[in-house]
Design a protein around this motif. Sequence first.
Motif, mmCIF file in Angstrom:
data_model
loop_
_atom_site.group_PDB
_atom_site.id
_atom_site.type_symbol
_atom_site.label_atom_id
_atom_site.label_comp_id
_atom_site.label_asym_id
_atom_site.label_seq_id
_atom_site.Cartn_x
_atom_site.Cartn_y
_atom_site.Cartn_z
ATOM 1 N N ILE A 134 25.385 -15.675 -51.045
ATOM 2 C CA ILE A 134 24.868 -17.005 -50.665
ATOM 3 C C ILE A 134 24.271 -16.882 -49.266
ATOM 4 O O ILE A 134 24.940 -16.400 -48.344
ATOM 5 N N LEU A 135 23.030 -17.316 -49.124
ATOM 6 C CA LEU A 135 22.377 -17.284 -47.818
ATOM 7 C C LEU A 135 22.336 -18.688 -47.229
ATOM 8 O O LEU A 135 22.016 -19.646 -47.932
ATOM 9 N N THR A 165 22.312 -24.949 -53.277
ATOM 10 C CA THR A 165 23.486 -25.160 -54.128
ATOM 11 C C THR A 165 24.794 -25.296 -53.338
ATOM 12 O O THR A 165 25.799 -25.734 -53.887
ATOM 13 N N HIS A 166 24.794 -24.872 -52.084
ATOM 14 C CA HIS A 166 26.029 -24.851 -51.284
ATOM 15 C C HIS A 166 25.793 -25.510 -49.928
ATOM 16 O O HIS A 166 24.649 -25.629 -49.490
ATOM 17 N N LEU A 187 26.833 -30.300 -54.717
ATOM 18 C CA LEU A 187 26.731 -29.102 -53.880
ATOM 19 C C LEU A 187 28.138 -28.527 -53.733
ATOM 20 O O LEU A 187 29.114 -29.285 -53.675
ATOM 21 N N THR A 188 28.253 -27.212 -53.672
ATOM 22 C CA THR A 188 29.566 -26.603 -53.459
ATOM 23 C C THR A 188 29.835 -26.482 -51.955
ATOM 24 O O THR A 188 29.108 -25.782 -51.257
ATOM 25 N N PRO A 189 30.884 -27.159 -51.461
ATOM 26 C CA PRO A 189 31.195 -27.027 -50.040
ATOM 27 C C PRO A 189 31.880 -25.679 -49.756
ATOM 28 O O PRO A 189 32.767 -25.271 -50.498
ATOM 29 N N VAL A 190 31.434 -25.013 -48.718
ATOM 30 C CA VAL A 190 32.169 -23.848 -48.212
ATOM 31 C C VAL A 190 32.863 -24.355 -46.955
ATOM 32 O O VAL A 190 32.235 -24.549 -45.909
ATOM 33 N N PHE A 191 34.143 -24.648 -47.109
ATOM 34 C CA PHE A 191 34.883 -25.332 -46.054
ATOM 35 C C PHE A 191 35.505 -24.314 -45.090
ATOM 36 O O PHE A 191 36.305 -23.472 -45.498
#
Length: 257
Positions: free
Chosen positions: A45-46, A96-97, A128-132
Motif C-alpha cells: 500500500i502506497l 482504498t486506505h 476505506l480501510t483505516p490503518v490505525f
Amino acid sequence: MRKKIIAGNWKMNTSLQEGKELVNSIAEMIKSKPLKTMPGNPEVILFPPFVHITEILKITKKEKGVTVGAQNCHQSDKGAYTGEVSAMMIKSVGATHVLVGHSERRQYFKEDDNTLAAKVSQALDNKLTPVFCCGESLEERQSEKHFEVVKQQISKSLFWLDVNDFANIIIAYEPVWAIGTGETASPGQAQEMHSFIRNCISEKYGSEAASNTTILYGGSCNAKNAKDLFKNEDVDGGLIGGASLKAGDFFQIINSY
Ligand code: PGA
C-alpha cells in the motif's frame, strides 16, 4: 483478513514527477519478481501526498497487489473546513486506505483519541480501510507506561466499533521514539507489543478477531532490519517512512518475509 502488508508512508515528500518515478521504479521491480511469487505473498500500500493520488493510481492499477491510500482524512463528512480532505473525496478518486492517528498528526495537529475515533468512523462509512497508528513516546517507554498508553489509544479510538467493523481495521504499532530517528524497536520489543495488542483485541472481540487482525510495525524499519522484525509471529509487515522513498530499499523490504 490477516495479511502480509508493506506500506510506504511518503509523508510530505516528493514532487509529482519524483513520486511517479518512484512508483514506476517499484512497479518495474515488481514486474521482474511478482508479489505472488514472494514468500508471504505480500501486499503493498502506497501513501503518497493527497495531490499525487490520482496520478499514482494510474501507474499502480495495472499492478496486482499494489493499492494506494491517503495519509489523513477529516473527521467530518463535509463542510466549511478550508484546506481539508474528506474520506468521501479520497474514496472518490479510487484510493482504498487511509492512515489514521499517525504520531506526527497527534503531535503537530493535536489529534486526540476522540478525533481519531471520528476519523475511523468516516473512513469506514466511506468503505476505506483505516490503518490505525498507535505507539508510545520515549518518556512513556522509559517510565514503563508503554503498554498502558497503547491500550488506551486503541481502546478509545477503536474499541467502540462492533466486531464486523473492527474486522476492517489494520493496526500499525509505531513507537514515537523510533520514527525517523534511525533507532528501531528490537525484534523482541516489537513482538512483545504486537502480542500485547493482539491480546487486547482478543479480550474485546475474541480470539478469532485477534488472530485475523493485521498488525504492522513502523519506526526506522529498513532494508537491513526488516527480515528480523517480520519473522516474529505477531508482526505482519511494516509501515515504512524514510526507506519507502528509495525504490530499491522499499522493494527489498517487500522481499523480507
Ligand atoms: P520512518 O517512519 O520509517 O521514517 O521511521 C515511519 C512512519 O512514520 O510511518
